[in-house]
Design an enzyme around this catalytic site. Sequence first.
Site, PDB file in Angstrom:
ATOM      1  N   SER A   1       0.831  -1.218   0.000  1.00 33.11           N
ATOM      2  CA  SER A   1       0.000   0.000   0.000  1.00 33.11           C
ATOM      3  C   SER A   1       0.861   1.261   0.000  1.00 33.11           C
ATOM      4  O   SER A   1       0.473   2.281  -0.583  1.00 33.11           O
ATOM      5  CB  SER A   1      -0.989   0.001   1.172  1.00 33.11           C
ATOM      6  OG  SER A   1      -0.337   0.223   2.400  1.00 33.11           O
ATOM      7  N   ASN A   2       2.031   1.225   0.627  1.00 31.87           N
ATOM      8  CA  ASN A   2       2.917   2.401   0.564  1.00 31.87           C
ATOM      9  C   ASN A   2       3.429   2.605  -0.860  1.00 31.87           C
ATOM     10  O   ASN A   2       3.540   3.741  -1.331  1.00 31.87           O
ATOM     11  CB  ASN A   2       4.074   2.260   1.556  1.00 31.87           C
ATOM     12  CG  ASN A   2       3.668   2.701   2.949  1.00 31.87           C
ATOM     13  OD1 ASN A   2       3.504   3.893   3.205  1.00 31.87           O
ATOM     14  ND2 ASN A   2       3.464   1.736   3.844  1.00 31.87           N
TER      15      ASN A   2
ATOM     16  N   ARG B   1      22.116 -13.859   2.224  1.00 32.18           N
ATOM     17  CA  ARG B   1      21.727 -12.447   2.242  1.00 32.18           C
ATOM     18  C   ARG B   1      22.509 -11.616   1.227  1.00 32.18           C
ATOM     19  O   ARG B   1      21.962 -10.863   0.442  1.00 32.18           O
ATOM     20  CB  ARG B   1      21.920 -11.865   3.653  1.00 32.18           C
ATOM     21  CG  ARG B   1      21.504 -10.389   3.753  1.00 32.18           C
ATOM     22  CD  ARG B   1      21.671  -9.847   5.153  1.00 32.18           C
ATOM     23  NE  ARG B   1      21.048 -10.695   6.153  1.00 32.18           N
ATOM     24  CZ  ARG B   1      19.739 -10.744   6.388  1.00 32.18           C
ATOM     25  NH1 ARG B   1      18.922  -9.998   5.694  1.00 32.18           N
ATOM     26  NH2 ARG B   1      19.263 -11.541   7.309  1.00 32.18           N
TER      27      ARG B   1
ATOM     28  N   MET C   1      10.743  -6.950   3.890  1.00 29.36           N
ATOM     29  CA  MET C   1      11.015  -7.629   5.154  1.00 29.36           C
ATOM     30  C   MET C   1      12.408  -8.259   5.175  1.00 29.36           C
ATOM     31  O   MET C   1      12.560  -9.437   5.485  1.00 29.36           O
ATOM     32  CB  MET C   1       9.927  -8.702   5.404  1.00 29.36           C
ATOM     33  CG  MET C   1       8.510  -8.162   5.354  1.00 29.36           C
ATOM     34  SD  MET C   1       8.227  -6.826   6.525  1.00 29.36           S
ATOM     35  CE  MET C   1       8.041  -7.789   8.021  1.00 29.36           C
TER      36      MET C   1
ATOM     37  N   ASN D   1      13.423   4.002   4.284  1.00 31.98           N
ATOM     38  CA  ASN D   1      12.483   2.996   4.805  1.00 31.98           C
ATOM     39  C   ASN D   1      11.392   3.708   5.584  1.00 31.98           C
ATOM     40  O   ASN D   1      11.610   4.803   6.105  1.00 31.98           O
ATOM     41  CB  ASN D   1      13.213   2.013   5.733  1.00 31.98           C
ATOM     42  CG  ASN D   1      12.284   0.933   6.260  1.00 31.98           C
ATOM     43  OD1 ASN D   1      11.471   0.380   5.516  1.00 31.98           O
ATOM     44  ND2 ASN D   1      12.372   0.635   7.552  1.00 31.98           N
TER      45      ASN D   1
ATOM     46  N   HIS E   1       8.618   3.032   8.771  1.00 32.78           N
ATOM     47  CA  HIS E   1       8.355   2.115   9.882  1.00 32.78           C
ATOM     48  C   HIS E   1       7.175   2.651  10.697  1.00 32.78           C
ATOM     49  O   HIS E   1       7.113   3.858  10.974  1.00 32.78           O
ATOM     50  CB  HIS E   1       9.608   2.001  10.769  1.00 32.78           C
ATOM     51  CG  HIS E   1       9.426   1.029  11.893  1.00 32.78           C
ATOM     52  ND1 HIS E   1       9.399  -0.338  11.689  1.00 32.78           N
ATOM     53  CD2 HIS E   1       9.201   1.220  13.218  1.00 32.78           C
ATOM     54  CE1 HIS E   1       9.187  -0.940  12.856  1.00 32.78           C
ATOM     55  NE2 HIS E   1       9.072  -0.018  13.795  1.00 32.78           N
TER      56      HIS E   1
ATOM     57  N   ASP F   1      20.413   1.990   7.309  1.00 34.37           N
ATOM     58  CA  ASP F   1      21.779   1.481   7.507  1.00 34.37           C
ATOM     59  C   ASP F   1      21.691  -0.029   7.747  1.00 34.37           C
ATOM     60  O   ASP F   1      20.651  -0.636   7.504  1.00 34.37           O
ATOM     61  CB  ASP F   1      22.508   2.256   8.617  1.00 34.37           C
ATOM     62  CG  ASP F   1      21.834   2.137   9.972  1.00 34.37           C
ATOM     63  OD1 ASP F   1      21.013   1.210  10.152  1.00 34.37           O
ATOM     64  OD2 ASP F   1      22.139   2.965  10.855  1.00 34.37           O
ATOM     65  N   GLU F   2      22.768  -0.618   8.249  1.00 40.81           N
ATOM     66  CA  GLU F   2      22.788  -2.085   8.366  1.00 40.81           C
ATOM     67  C   GLU F   2      21.947  -2.586   9.530  1.00 40.81           C
ATOM     68  O   GLU F   2      21.706  -3.776   9.650  1.00 40.81           O
ATOM     69  CB  GLU F   2      24.224  -2.619   8.554  1.00 40.81           C
ATOM     70  CG  GLU F   2      25.158  -2.359   7.405  1.00 40.81           C
ATOM     71  CD  GLU F   2      25.849  -1.005   7.520  1.00 40.81           C
ATOM     72  OE1 GLU F   2      25.535  -0.236   8.461  1.00 40.81           O
ATOM     73  OE2 GLU F   2      26.691  -0.710   6.658  1.00 40.81           O
TER      74      GLU F   2
HETATM   75  C1  GRF Z   1       3.905  -0.652   6.742  1.00 40.67           C
HETATM   76  O1  GRF Z   1       3.247  -0.545   7.972  1.00 40.67           O
HETATM   77  C2  GRF Z   1       5.318  -0.154   6.846  1.00 40.67           C
HETATM   78  O2  GRF Z   1       5.467   0.894   7.751  1.00 40.67           O
HETATM   79  C3  GRF Z   1       6.059  -1.365   7.340  1.00 40.67           C
HETATM   80  O3  GRF Z   1       5.456  -2.437   6.689  1.00 40.67           O
HETATM   81  C4  GRF Z   1       4.123  -2.107   6.341  1.00 40.67           C
HETATM   82  C5  GRF Z   1       4.003  -2.303   4.862  1.00 40.67           C
HETATM   83  O4  GRF Z   1       2.701  -2.091   4.395  1.00 40.67           O
HETATM   84  N1  GRF Z   1       7.478  -1.246   7.082  1.00 40.67           N
HETATM   85  P1  GRF Z   1       2.451  -1.995   2.845  1.00 40.67           P
HETATM   86  O5  GRF Z   1       3.030  -3.277   2.228  1.00 40.67           O
HETATM   87  O6  GRF Z   1       3.129  -0.771   2.322  1.00 40.67           O
HETATM   88  O7  GRF Z   1       0.952  -1.944   2.681  1.00 40.67           O
END
Ligand code: GRF
Length: 196
Positions: free
Chosen positions: A13-14, A65, A90, A107, A109, A141-142
């Site tokens: 969704s982001n 990785r 992830m 990123n 969060h 960062d790492e």
């Molecule tokens: C979001 O809550 C983001 O902050 C976190 O993972 C979720 C991802 O949601 N890192 P989406 O896949 O963007 O819907």
Amino acid sequence: MTRLGILLSGRGSNFEAIAASVREGRLPGCEIAVVISNVPGARGLQTAKALGLPAVCIPSKGVGREEHDRLVLRELSGRGVDLICLAGYMRLLSPVFVAAYPRRILNIHPSLLPSFPGLHAQRQALEHGVKISGCTVHFVDEQLDHGEIILQAAVPVLEGDTEESLSLRILQEEHRLYTEAIARVIGISGPGETVR
Ligand code: GRF
């Protein structure tokens, strides 16, 4: 032109919010060069295809990785990506990845970092009983959910909130904040200006 590379693992969704911002002119001079998922079947990958954007799966299962990161890096550089947006990706990035794009990996969060890094940030916030939470866009960062903070948005934690209701309230802010942070990083909005 700033060429964005989106990395995701799930819902996306982001990513959709960033794509809408590009389409609707809130990120002038930006285009999405590629959407990469490490998870086959990620919904965000299907959405990217439906939007006609280059969508690539580079599965991470069973791959080291650094080896995986090198494959992703090759794809990103082949597509001429300037700025990488992790959007529900992830995976922790290896030093090799981070070094390849200094201050060019973002990123998002769902907490006010440095509180509640890692998985289930909204659940952690509820369990801790905080009255305000929110979201953070930061340079990567790492370390997990670590690195210089670019922008934050706060939301109230309300009486009777569940993980779902809090997550939704935060997510609405995430969708607005990520665009604003990208604009800030590439210099199309100055401090104090808001891109909505
Ligand atoms: C979001 O809550 C983001 O902050 C976190 O993972 C979720 C991802 O949601 N890192 P989406 O896949 O963007 O819907």
